[in-house]
Every structure is written in C-alpha cells, then in structure tokens.
Scaffold this motif. Sequence first.
Motif, mmCIF file in Angstrom:
data_model
loop_
_atom_site.group_PDB
_atom_site.id
_atom_site.type_symbol
_atom_site.label_atom_id
_atom_site.label_comp_id
_atom_site.label_asym_id
_atom_site.label_seq_id
_atom_site.Cartn_x
_atom_site.Cartn_y
_atom_site.Cartn_z
ATOM 1 N N ILE A 26 7.398 55.386 -35.726
ATOM 2 C CA ILE A 26 6.558 56.498 -37.343
ATOM 3 C C ILE A 26 5.868 55.865 -37.861
ATOM 4 O O ILE A 26 5.434 54.528 -38.191
ATOM 5 C CB ILE A 26 8.930 55.504 -38.040
ATOM 6 C CG1 ILE A 26 10.132 56.028 -37.640
ATOM 7 C CG2 ILE A 26 8.217 56.627 -39.739
ATOM 8 C CD1 ILE A 26 9.895 57.677 -37.469
ATOM 9 N N ASN A 27 5.163 56.294 -38.198
ATOM 10 C CA ASN A 27 3.332 57.094 -39.642
ATOM 11 C C ASN A 27 2.509 56.203 -38.846
ATOM 12 O O ASN A 27 1.784 55.976 -38.548
ATOM 13 C CB ASN A 27 3.526 56.187 -40.364
ATOM 14 C CG ASN A 27 4.081 57.227 -41.846
ATOM 15 O OD1 ASN A 27 4.276 58.817 -41.149
ATOM 16 N ND2 ASN A 27 5.303 56.498 -42.279
ATOM 17 N N HIS A 28 2.462 54.753 -37.742
ATOM 18 C CA HIS A 28 1.821 53.895 -36.891
ATOM 19 C C HIS A 28 2.417 53.608 -35.602
ATOM 20 O O HIS A 28 3.144 53.100 -35.734
ATOM 21 C CB HIS A 28 0.470 53.583 -37.451
ATOM 22 C CG HIS A 28 1.917 51.697 -38.251
ATOM 23 N ND1 HIS A 28 3.193 52.259 -39.038
ATOM 24 C CD2 HIS A 28 1.660 50.500 -37.591
ATOM 25 C CE1 HIS A 28 2.843 50.462 -38.838
ATOM 26 N NE2 HIS A 28 2.740 50.109 -38.014
ATOM 27 N N CYS A 29 1.504 53.437 -34.825
ATOM 28 C CA CYS A 29 1.731 52.476 -33.705
ATOM 29 C C CYS A 29 0.473 51.256 -33.464
ATOM 30 O O CYS A 29 -0.274 51.636 -34.000
ATOM 31 C CB CYS A 29 1.182 53.206 -32.025
ATOM 32 S SG CYS A 29 2.085 54.838 -31.726
ATOM 33 N N PRO A 30 2.095 50.105 -33.070
ATOM 34 C CA PRO A 30 1.505 48.785 -33.169
ATOM 35 C C PRO A 30 -0.035 49.182 -32.162
ATOM 36 O O PRO A 30 0.417 49.838 -30.780
ATOM 37 C CB PRO A 30 2.276 47.732 -32.857
ATOM 38 C CG PRO A 30 3.652 48.400 -32.582
ATOM 39 C CD PRO A 30 3.021 50.065 -32.619
ATOM 40 N N ASN A 31 -0.674 48.011 -31.861
ATOM 41 C CA ASN A 31 -2.201 47.501 -30.799
ATOM 42 C C ASN A 31 -0.601 47.295 -29.575
ATOM 43 O O ASN A 31 -0.131 46.386 -30.202
ATOM 44 C CB ASN A 31 -2.521 46.547 -31.409
ATOM 45 C CG ASN A 31 -3.560 46.929 -31.976
ATOM 46 O OD1 ASN A 31 -4.067 47.537 -31.944
ATOM 47 N ND2 ASN A 31 -4.238 46.044 -32.446
ATOM 48 N N GLY A 32 -1.523 47.505 -28.706
ATOM 49 C CA GLY A 32 -0.248 47.560 -27.361
ATOM 50 C C GLY A 32 0.693 48.566 -26.888
ATOM 51 O O GLY A 32 1.489 47.287 -26.813
ATOM 52 N N PHE A 33 1.351 49.114 -28.055
ATOM 53 C CA PHE A 33 2.534 49.939 -28.477
ATOM 54 C C PHE A 33 2.818 49.871 -26.411
ATOM 55 O O PHE A 33 2.426 50.134 -25.797
ATOM 56 C CB PHE A 33 2.229 51.027 -29.074
ATOM 57 C CG PHE A 33 1.594 51.992 -28.433
ATOM 58 C CD1 PHE A 33 2.530 52.917 -27.801
ATOM 59 C CD2 PHE A 33 0.055 52.270 -28.943
ATOM 60 C CE1 PHE A 33 1.209 53.864 -27.421
ATOM 61 C CE2 PHE A 33 -0.460 53.051 -27.955
ATOM 62 C CZ PHE A 33 0.369 54.384 -27.438
ATOM 63 N N GLN A 34 3.510 50.411 -26.393
ATOM 64 C CA GLN A 34 5.010 50.697 -24.830
ATOM 65 C C GLN A 34 4.775 51.367 -24.872
ATOM 66 O O GLN A 34 4.662 52.597 -25.416
ATOM 67 C CB GLN A 34 5.988 49.664 -25.013
ATOM 68 C CG GLN A 34 6.888 49.754 -24.434
ATOM 69 C CD GLN A 34 8.478 49.924 -24.326
ATOM 70 O OE1 GLN A 34 9.058 49.159 -25.070
ATOM 71 N NE2 GLN A 34 9.406 49.865 -23.121
ATOM 72 N N ARG A 35 4.928 52.378 -24.049
ATOM 73 C CA ARG A 35 4.072 53.525 -22.828
ATOM 74 C C ARG A 35 5.473 53.310 -22.184
ATOM 75 O O ARG A 35 5.770 52.650 -21.239
ATOM 76 C CB ARG A 35 2.901 53.881 -22.748
ATOM 77 C CG ARG A 35 2.104 54.184 -23.993
ATOM 78 C CD ARG A 35 1.198 54.229 -22.608
ATOM 79 N NE ARG A 35 -0.392 54.297 -23.434
ATOM 80 C CZ ARG A 35 -0.725 55.388 -23.674
ATOM 81 N NH1 ARG A 35 -0.589 56.328 -23.428
ATOM 82 N NH2 ARG A 35 -1.688 55.805 -24.482
ATOM 83 N N PRO A 36 6.625 54.652 -21.992
ATOM 84 C CA PRO A 36 6.221 55.961 -22.997
ATOM 85 C C PRO A 36 6.879 55.531 -24.045
ATOM 86 O O PRO A 36 7.834 54.935 -24.056
ATOM 87 C CB PRO A 36 6.773 56.422 -21.748
ATOM 88 C CG PRO A 36 8.155 56.084 -21.327
ATOM 89 C CD PRO A 36 6.972 54.556 -20.811
#
Length: 174
Positions: A26-36
Amino acid sequence: MITVNDIFTEINQLIAAQFANVPIYINHCPNGFQRPSFLIRCKDVKREDVNRYTVNVTAAYTISCFAAADEYNQSDIQTLAEMQNTVLHLFRDGYITVEDRAIKVKTRAGITDADEFDEVRVRLGGRAVQIGDATTSDFNRATIELTFEYFDDRTDTSDSYDLMGSVTTDTHLQ
C-alpha cells in the motif's frame, strides 16, 4: 461516510482473494520487494459541493502489477498482461461494495506508466499497445487506473441550534 482507507481495504481484499499468497503493498514498495506482487496507491481525491449536506467524491487509485523479473529486471509481457486482465476482471461490474454502498468505478489499463516514457507501439496479442521508449523500455510492471465516484454526506453539517420547546396555535373561525 466512506474513507480512502475503506476503498483501499476493498481493493486489497478483491486482489487478495484472486491472488492468494501474493504480497500487496500500500502506497510504496520497500527496497528489494517480492515479485510477483501488487502496489496500490491513491493518486488523487476530489470533493465537490453538491448541496449543503452532500459532496461528490472522486478518488483515483493506481494498481501496479509486478511479475517475476529476470536478471535485467524485465518481466514477461504476457505474464504482466495476464495479471492485469485478471485484476481488470475484478472490477468488470462497474462498482465495488464498500460498507453498505455500491461505489461506481471506471478502469483504465496500460503496460508500464505511459507518462514516464516516450511513445512507441509494440504488438501484444495482435493489437497495438503503448509501452514506452524503445531504448529505455521498462517491461517490469503493468498498471491499472481506477476512478471511484460517489456521493457522501458532509461531516461538518451538524447544526447546534437549540430544539424548539413547544408550539401553541390558536385558531378561531368566524
């Protein structure tokens, strides 16, 4: 009264029900966020007066779909399109239910954020899709723009007048 967070919650629940075990930010992705994963952002909220007790609210949200990426941080465009179409399908009825209300929704979709790149047309499933500059193409996300429009009560309309005690009326017929 419906809040921005109420709509966030409903969007989140719709996506989570369709994509189990996929993170939703919600509102931002942290560094190294998970995909998918998905990112839901509120872009804009407008409130226009309708009358003394009512406002017309238009709220714009963006859902970004992130598929698995390769070593060049590029995602498979077909996988992105499938994720995007699945999310679009969640809003096919033209409304979502928030509390006891049916909120009207309009959708618009694109591959990447079109305003960040120059125009180039690429074939995707036999139709032209605007996706960005050929030298800086960024095939790592698909976006869906949602615009919700609804009428809501004002929160500042309570009058603080004293209530009338009693009324006496005399009528005489002549």
